[in-house]
Write a protein that holds these residues in place. Structure first.
Motif, PDB file in Angstrom:
ATOM      1  N   ALA A  31       0.837  -1.210   0.000  1.00 34.55           N
ATOM      2  CA  ALA A  31       0.000   0.000   0.000  1.00 34.55           C
ATOM      3  C   ALA A  31       0.868   1.255   0.000  1.00 34.55           C
ATOM      4  CB  ALA A  31      -0.929  -0.021   1.210  1.00 34.55           C
ATOM      5  N   LEU A  32       1.954   1.242   0.745  1.00 37.56           N
ATOM      6  CA  LEU A  32       2.856   2.394   0.762  1.00 37.56           C
ATOM      7  C   LEU A  32       3.521   2.608  -0.597  1.00 37.56           C
ATOM      8  CD1 LEU A  32       4.538   1.941   4.254  1.00 37.56           C
ATOM      9  CD2 LEU A  32       3.291   3.968   3.490  1.00 37.56           C
ATOM     10  N   ILE A  33       3.917   1.533  -1.236  1.00 40.81           N
ATOM     11  CA  ILE A  33       4.553   1.665  -2.552  1.00 40.81           C
ATOM     12  C   ILE A  33       3.587   2.282  -3.557  1.00 40.81           C
ATOM     13  CG2 ILE A  33       5.514   0.363  -4.482  1.00 40.81           C
ATOM     14  CD1 ILE A  33       6.621  -1.617  -2.416  1.00 40.81           C
ATOM     15  N   ARG A  34       2.339   1.807  -3.549  1.00 42.39           N
ATOM     16  CA  ARG A  34       1.344   2.376  -4.478  1.00 42.39           C
ATOM     17  C   ARG A  34       1.078   3.843  -4.180  1.00 42.39           C
ATOM     18  NH1 ARG A  34      -1.041  -2.812  -3.570  1.00 42.39           N
ATOM     19  NH2 ARG A  34      -2.406  -1.903  -1.988  1.00 42.39           N
ATOM     20  N   LEU A  35       0.968   4.181  -2.898  1.00 47.31           N
ATOM     21  CA  LEU A  35       0.683   5.567  -2.531  1.00 47.31           C
ATOM     22  C   LEU A  35       1.853   6.481  -2.886  1.00 47.31           C
ATOM     23  CD1 LEU A  35      -1.141   7.644  -1.210  1.00 47.31           C
ATOM     24  CD2 LEU A  35      -0.275   6.911   1.026  1.00 47.31           C
ATOM     25  N   ILE A  36       3.063   6.059  -2.613  1.00 47.88           N
ATOM     26  CA  ILE A  36       4.231   6.888  -2.930  1.00 47.88           C
ATOM     27  C   ILE A  36       4.379   7.053  -4.440  1.00 47.88           C
ATOM     28  CG2 ILE A  36       6.743   6.954  -2.808  1.00 47.88           C
ATOM     29  CD1 ILE A  36       6.508   5.550  -0.092  1.00 47.88           C
ATOM     30  N   TYR A  37       4.104   5.992  -5.198  1.00 43.88           N
ATOM     31  CA  TYR A  37       4.193   6.107  -6.654  1.00 43.88           C
ATOM     32  C   TYR A  37       3.160   7.098  -7.182  1.00 43.88           C
ATOM     33  CZ  TYR A  37       3.709   4.954 -11.572  1.00 43.88           C
ATOM     34  OH  TYR A  37       3.617   5.037 -12.936  1.00 43.88           O
ATOM     35  N   ARG A  38       1.952   7.083  -6.621  1.00 43.90           N
ATOM     36  CA  ARG A  38       0.944   8.059  -7.055  1.00 43.90           C
ATOM     37  C   ARG A  38       1.388   9.491  -6.746  1.00 43.90           C
ATOM     38  NH1 ARG A  38      -2.984   4.358  -5.007  1.00 43.90           N
ATOM     39  NH2 ARG A  38      -3.216   5.657  -3.148  1.00 43.90           N
ATOM     40  N   LEU A  39       2.068   9.669  -5.619  1.00 45.17           N
ATOM     41  CA  LEU A  39       2.486  11.022  -5.250  1.00 45.17           C
ATOM     42  C   LEU A  39       3.560  11.559  -6.189  1.00 45.17           C
ATOM     43  CD1 LEU A  39       2.684  10.704  -1.339  1.00 45.17           C
ATOM     44  CD2 LEU A  39       0.978  11.948  -2.664  1.00 45.17           C
ATOM     45  N   VAL A  40       4.532  10.728  -6.559  1.00 50.32           N
ATOM     46  CA  VAL A  40       5.656  11.236  -7.357  1.00 50.32           C
ATOM     47  C   VAL A  40       5.385  11.172  -8.853  1.00 50.32           C
ATOM     48  CG1 VAL A  40       7.279  10.596  -5.540  1.00 50.32           C
ATOM     49  CG2 VAL A  40       6.818   8.981  -7.376  1.00 50.32           C
ATOM     50  N   SER A  41       4.550  10.253  -9.309  1.00 48.41           N
ATOM     51  CA  SER A  41       4.354  10.099 -10.750  1.00 48.41           C
ATOM     52  C   SER A  41       3.490  11.205 -11.342  1.00 48.41           C
ATOM     53  CB  SER A  41       3.734   8.731 -11.058  1.00 48.41           C
ATOM     54  OG  SER A  41       2.456   8.612 -10.441  1.00 48.41           O
ATOM     55  N   LYS A  42       2.609  11.793 -10.544  1.00 48.31           N
ATOM     56  CA  LYS A  42       1.731  12.829 -11.088  1.00 48.31           C
ATOM     57  C   LYS A  42       2.358  14.222 -11.067  1.00 48.31           C
ATOM     58  CE  LYS A  42      -0.642  13.694  -6.689  1.00 48.31           C
ATOM     59  NZ  LYS A  42      -1.945  13.627  -5.982  1.00 48.31           N
ATOM     60  N   ARG A  43       3.569  14.336 -10.560  1.00 50.30           N
ATOM     61  CA  ARG A  43       4.228  15.642 -10.500  1.00 50.30           C
ATOM     62  C   ARG A  43       4.983  15.900 -11.806  1.00 50.30           C
ATOM     63  NH1 ARG A  43       4.928  17.883  -5.491  1.00 50.30           N
ATOM     64  NH2 ARG A  43       6.980  18.757  -6.025  1.00 50.30           N
TER      65      ARG A  43
END
Length: 294
Positions: A31-43
């Protein structure tokens, strides 16, 4: 406090390296990996490389042995000609304010921050608390990438997949327990190469430690001399099959395959298929053919 996690994720969100410095269940890590990827990929690429992530705080608690670097404010005793009760009240109020300030500082340090860099198809992500320097972590990511590049010579995503043990060893030279222990690239690369050479030497000198390589014949060996009896394999259809080992010895340890092999059960599809292979490639004749043989 400490660095909480180090991740390497590709552009499609597939993790290539994950290192959490807290004991977490596998489901929470995913869950942390998915959440962190969403945070950095949309920037977009033009923005800064760090962002506050308070939503990660409840999912990624600090380690139990983490060291807190928060400064505690000391309250000087009040001086003056006031009464004893008034002085005690002022001291109590100052103590409560100091406690609230320490609690506020601790809660601020518990808030997490994501610092990352995007190289080609990979995101190098560090999750830290508020006590870490953003520019220092960015330099640490650059040190990590340059160390990987020297060890693997133009490192790519496939190197992280097939040499994950060496990548973890390089990361351990930089960070241990969430604390930075080394930033000199030459020292990191030298220690990683020494560890790799020691591992290869140990695998080469250990008897039977070569895995499948110990069963592969060399280029100068005579392949015709390799028989099921010499390899101690009890294949159906091979010489000695069903004779309990060597034809000249009737007191072998355990009946069954040639050369003291496994006593294979008869009448199954897999055994019959092996019997056909033994008959075809090992010259077993019609003795080892099952009901699926021709």
């Amino acid at each position: 406090m400490t660095i909480r996690a180090v991740l390497i994720v590709n552009n499609h969100g597939k993790p290539r390296l994950t290192k959490f410095y807290s004991q977490l269940p596998s489901a929470r890590q995913q869950a942390l990996i998915r959440l962190i990827y969403r945070l950095v990929s949309k920037r977009p690429d033009g923005v800064c490389n760090f962002l506050d992530a308070p939503e990660l705080t409840p999912l990624l608690p600090p380690p139990s042995d983490a060291v807190s670097f928060s400064s505690t404010s000391r309250t000087a005793p009040s001086s003056g000609s006031g009464s004893g009760s008034g002085s005690g009240t002022n001291t109590a109020n100052a103590a409560r304010r100091s406690t609230r300030g320490e609690t506020s500082d601790r809660s601020n340090q518990d808030e997490l921050r994501v610092i990352y860099r995007h190289y080609a198809t990979l995101y190098f992500v560090f999750v830290v608390d508020q006590s870490e320097s953003e520019l220092g972590i960015l330099d640490l990511i650059q040190v990590f990438v340059e160390s990987l590049d020297r060890c693997f010579e133009n490192v790519c995503e496939l190197d992280l997949i097939f040499h994950f043990d060496e990548v973890h060893a390089i990361l351990c030279e930089l960070i241990q327990g969430g604390l930075v222990v080394e930033t000199n690239i030459n020292e990191i690369v030298s220690a990683a190469q020494t560890t790799s050479r020691a591992r290869k030497t140990s695998a080469a000198t250990t008897p039977g430690g070569g895995g499948l390589a110990s069963f592969v014949p060399s280029a100068t060996s005579n392949l015709s001399s390799l028989t099921p009896s010499s390899l101690n394999l009890g294949f159906p259809g091979s010489p000695g099959w069903g004779n309990g080992g060597s034809s000249s010895s009737s007191s072998g340890s355990g009946g069954g395959g040639g050369g003291g092999g496994i006593a294979w059960p008869k009448g199954t599809f897999m055994v019959d298929a092996l019997a056909n292979l033994g008959s075809q490639y090992l010259g077993g004749g019609s003795r080892g053919r099952g009901r699926y043989g021709r």
